[in-house]
Design a protein around this motif. Structure first.
Motif, PDB file in Angstrom:
ATOM      1  N   HIS A 125       0.880  -1.175   0.000  1.00  8.23           N
ATOM      2  CA  HIS A 125       0.000   0.000   0.000  1.00  8.23           C
ATOM      3  C   HIS A 125       0.915   1.222   0.000  1.00  8.23           C
ATOM      4  N   TYR A 126       0.625   2.203  -0.856  1.00  8.79           N
ATOM      5  CA  TYR A 126       1.485   3.386  -0.948  1.00  8.79           C
ATOM      6  C   TYR A 126       0.750   4.539  -1.615  1.00  8.79           C
ATOM      7  N   TYR A 127       1.396   5.690  -1.635  1.00  5.14           N
ATOM      8  CA  TYR A 127       0.907   6.871  -2.344  1.00  5.14           C
ATOM      9  C   TYR A 127       1.885   7.215  -3.453  1.00  5.14           C
ATOM     10  N   ASP A 128       1.364   7.782  -4.548  1.00  2.00           N
ATOM     11  CA  ASP A 128       2.235   8.268  -5.615  1.00  2.00           C
ATOM     12  C   ASP A 128       2.495   9.766  -5.404  1.00  2.00           C
ATOM     13  N   THR A 129       3.170  10.407  -6.343  1.00  2.00           N
ATOM     14  CA  THR A 129       3.538  11.817  -6.156  1.00  2.00           C
ATOM     15  C   THR A 129       2.347  12.771  -6.256  1.00  2.00           C
ATOM     16  N   ASP A 130       1.201  12.276  -6.725  1.00  2.00           N
ATOM     17  CA  ASP A 130      -0.028  13.084  -6.723  1.00  2.00           C
ATOM     18  C   ASP A 130      -0.886  12.776  -5.498  1.00  2.00           C
ATOM     19  N   TRP A 131      -0.357  11.984  -4.588  1.00  3.69           N
ATOM     20  CA  TRP A 131      -1.019  11.556  -3.359  1.00  3.69           C
ATOM     21  C   TRP A 131      -2.241  10.682  -3.641  1.00  3.69           C
ATOM     22  N   ASN A 132      -2.198   9.975  -4.786  1.00  2.39           N
ATOM     23  CA  ASN A 132      -3.208   8.955  -5.051  1.00  2.39           C
ATOM     24  C   ASN A 132      -2.802   7.701  -4.295  1.00  2.39           C
ATOM     25  N   GLU A 133      -3.792   7.041  -3.715  1.00  2.98           N
ATOM     26  CA  GLU A 133      -3.543   5.844  -2.908  1.00  2.98           C
ATOM     27  C   GLU A 133      -3.606   4.597  -3.784  1.00  2.98           C
ATOM     28  N   HIS A 134      -2.683   3.651  -3.531  1.00  7.35           N
ATOM     29  CA  HIS A 134      -2.636   2.407  -4.303  1.00  7.35           C
ATOM     30  C   HIS A 134      -2.414   1.225  -3.365  1.00  7.35           C
ATOM     31  N   THR A 135      -3.010   0.091  -3.712  1.00 10.35           N
ATOM     32  CA  THR A 135      -2.670  -1.194  -3.100  1.00 10.35           C
ATOM     33  C   THR A 135      -2.472  -2.147  -4.269  1.00 10.35           C
ATOM     34  N   GLU A 136      -1.257  -2.684  -4.405  1.00 10.04           N
ATOM     35  CA  GLU A 136      -0.911  -3.501  -5.566  1.00 10.04           C
ATOM     36  C   GLU A 136      -0.089  -4.717  -5.150  1.00 10.04           C
ATOM     37  N   VAL A 137      -0.120  -5.726  -6.016  1.00 10.12           N
ATOM     38  CA  VAL A 137       0.677  -6.934  -5.800  1.00 10.12           C
ATOM     39  C   VAL A 137       1.738  -6.995  -6.901  1.00 10.12           C
ATOM     40  N   TYR A 138       2.960  -7.288  -6.509  1.00 10.04           N
ATOM     41  CA  TYR A 138       4.080  -7.421  -7.446  1.00 10.04           C
ATOM     42  C   TYR A 138       4.724  -8.779  -7.256  1.00 10.04           C
ATOM     43  N   GLU A 139       5.397  -9.245  -8.313  1.00  9.18           N
ATOM     44  CA  GLU A 139       6.099 -10.524  -8.241  1.00  9.18           C
ATOM     45  C   GLU A 139       7.459 -10.402  -8.912  1.00  9.18           C
ATOM     46  N   GLY A 140       8.243 -11.461  -8.818  1.00  8.64           N
ATOM     47  CA  GLY A 140       9.522 -11.529  -9.512  1.00  8.64           C
ATOM     48  C   GLY A 140      10.486 -10.423  -9.108  1.00  8.64           C
ATOM     49  N   LEU A 141      11.218  -9.918 -10.099  1.00 10.70           N
ATOM     50  CA  LEU A 141      12.216  -8.874  -9.820  1.00 10.70           C
ATOM     51  C   LEU A 141      11.582  -7.603  -9.288  1.00 10.70           C
ATOM     52  N   ALA A 142      10.376  -7.273  -9.747  1.00 11.78           N
ATOM     53  CA  ALA A 142       9.697  -6.075  -9.242  1.00 11.78           C
ATOM     54  C   ALA A 142       9.478  -6.198  -7.734  1.00 11.78           C
ATOM     55  N   ALA A 143       9.011  -7.364  -7.283  1.00 11.82           N
ATOM     56  CA  ALA A 143       8.796  -7.587  -5.851  1.00 11.82           C
ATOM     57  C   ALA A 143      10.116  -7.477  -5.093  1.00 11.82           C
ATOM     58  N   ARG A 144      11.170  -8.035  -5.644  1.00  8.42           N
ATOM     59  CA  ARG A 144      12.480  -8.004  -4.994  1.00  8.42           C
ATOM     60  C   ARG A 144      12.987  -6.568  -4.854  1.00  8.42           C
ATOM     61  N   ILE A 145      12.895  -5.781  -5.905  1.00  9.61           N
ATOM     62  CA  ILE A 145      13.360  -4.390  -5.838  1.00  9.61           C
ATOM     63  C   ILE A 145      12.583  -3.631  -4.760  1.00  9.61           C
ATOM     64  N   ILE A 146      11.257  -3.836  -4.736  1.00  8.47           N
ATOM     65  CA  ILE A 146      10.423  -3.184  -3.720  1.00  8.47           C
ATOM     66  C   ILE A 146      10.859  -3.617  -2.321  1.00  8.47           C
ATOM     67  N   GLN A 147      11.050  -4.923  -2.110  1.00  4.22           N
ATOM     68  CA  GLN A 147      11.430  -5.424  -0.784  1.00  4.22           C
ATOM     69  C   GLN A 147      12.772  -4.842  -0.343  1.00  4.22           C
ATOM     70  N   HIS A 148      13.721  -4.756  -1.261  1.00  3.04           N
ATOM     71  CA  HIS A 148      15.047  -4.212  -0.950  1.00  3.04           C
ATOM     72  C   HIS A 148      14.931  -2.740  -0.543  1.00  3.04           C
ATOM     73  N   GLU A 149      14.210  -1.949  -1.332  1.00  2.00           N
ATOM     74  CA  GLU A 149      14.070  -0.520  -1.025  1.00  2.00           C
ATOM     75  C   GLU A 149      13.222  -0.294   0.219  1.00  2.00           C
ATOM     76  N   TYR A 150      12.201  -1.114   0.390  1.00  3.95           N
ATOM     77  CA  TYR A 150      11.353  -1.014   1.586  1.00  3.95           C
ATOM     78  C   TYR A 150      12.178  -1.268   2.846  1.00  3.95           C
ATOM     79  N   ASP A 151      13.077  -2.236   2.765  1.00  5.44           N
ATOM     80  CA  ASP A 151      13.979  -2.486   3.898  1.00  5.44           C
ATOM     81  C   ASP A 151      14.702  -1.203   4.302  1.00  5.44           C
ATOM     82  N   HIS A 152      15.147  -0.420   3.306  1.00  6.83           N
ATOM     83  CA  HIS A 152      15.868   0.821   3.606  1.00  6.83           C
ATOM     84  C   HIS A 152      15.047   1.777   4.461  1.00  6.83           C
TER      85      HIS A 152
END
Length: 191
Positions: A125-152
């Motif tokens: 769940h997140y907001y974009d730069t226009d403050w629109n709210e999103h809930t999305e599911v990602y897989e594969g490399l996209a999920a990994r990149i998100i998990q890595h950055e989220y850890d930060h």
């Protein structure tokens, strides 16, 4: 504007970042600057703590994973086609699927790469730069990149996912990075 990357050893990388209050900063300009900084360092993700800002924001662009003349169409990861996004005040709601290993690196920890095991799916769940709210599911490399950055934004580094033996093997290299004894072709900010 290109920001210097904050290296391993700086306390800002270990803090849990704060939510961004709508209207408190220009998130569109910051996102532009973060993308520019990330591209200058040849990264595919960058979190605000990596530029010294303890706020819950990160940018990703996984498209480079599908580039390169020796890459066969069958080897392309569909999860990173057009995968360029900004995540503000993100919250991972669920991580699911089999854990799979992939060699990760980090702009704040140059010269070190290691296999990290992460679940194959992430619901966020997140907001974009226009403050629109999103809930999305990602897989594969996209999920990994998100998990890595989220850890930060939670004060976690990819090296925290390594075995105690692997961490001991990297101890001197990590110490050198924190002391500024590292060669990189992008701007870093050492204390």
């Amino acid at each position: 504007m290109i920001y210097p990357i904050i290296p391993y050893g700086d306390p800002v990388l270990r803090k849990e970042a704060d939510d961004i209050e709508k209207g408190s900063i220009d998130v569109k300009q910051l996102a532009e600057d973060m993308f520019e900084t990330m591209y200058a360092a040849s990264g595919v993700g960058l979190a605000a703590p990596q530029i010294g800002m303890s706020i819950r924001m990160f940018v990703v662009d996984g498209r480079p994973f599908n580039e390169g003349e020796d890459l066969d169409e069958r080897d392309k990861d569909p999860s990173v086609v057009d995968f360029k996004k900004v995540f503000i005040n993100a919250e991972i709601l669920e991580e699911d699927g089999d854990e799979w290993g992939f060699e990760e690196g980090c702009l704040s920890i140059p010269g070190i790469r290691a296999d990290v095991y992460r679940p194959e799916f992430v619901k966020i769940h997140y907001y974009d730069t226009d403050w629109n709210e999103h809930t999305e599911v990602y897989e594969g490399l996209a999920a990994r990149i998100i998990q890595h950055e989220y850890d930060h934004i939670d004060g976690i580094l990819f090296t925290d996912h390594l075995s105690p033996v692997k961490k001991r093997m990297l101890k001197n290299k990590l110490s050198d990075i924190s002391k500024g004894k590292v060669k990189v072709d992008y701007k870093m900010k050492f204390k």
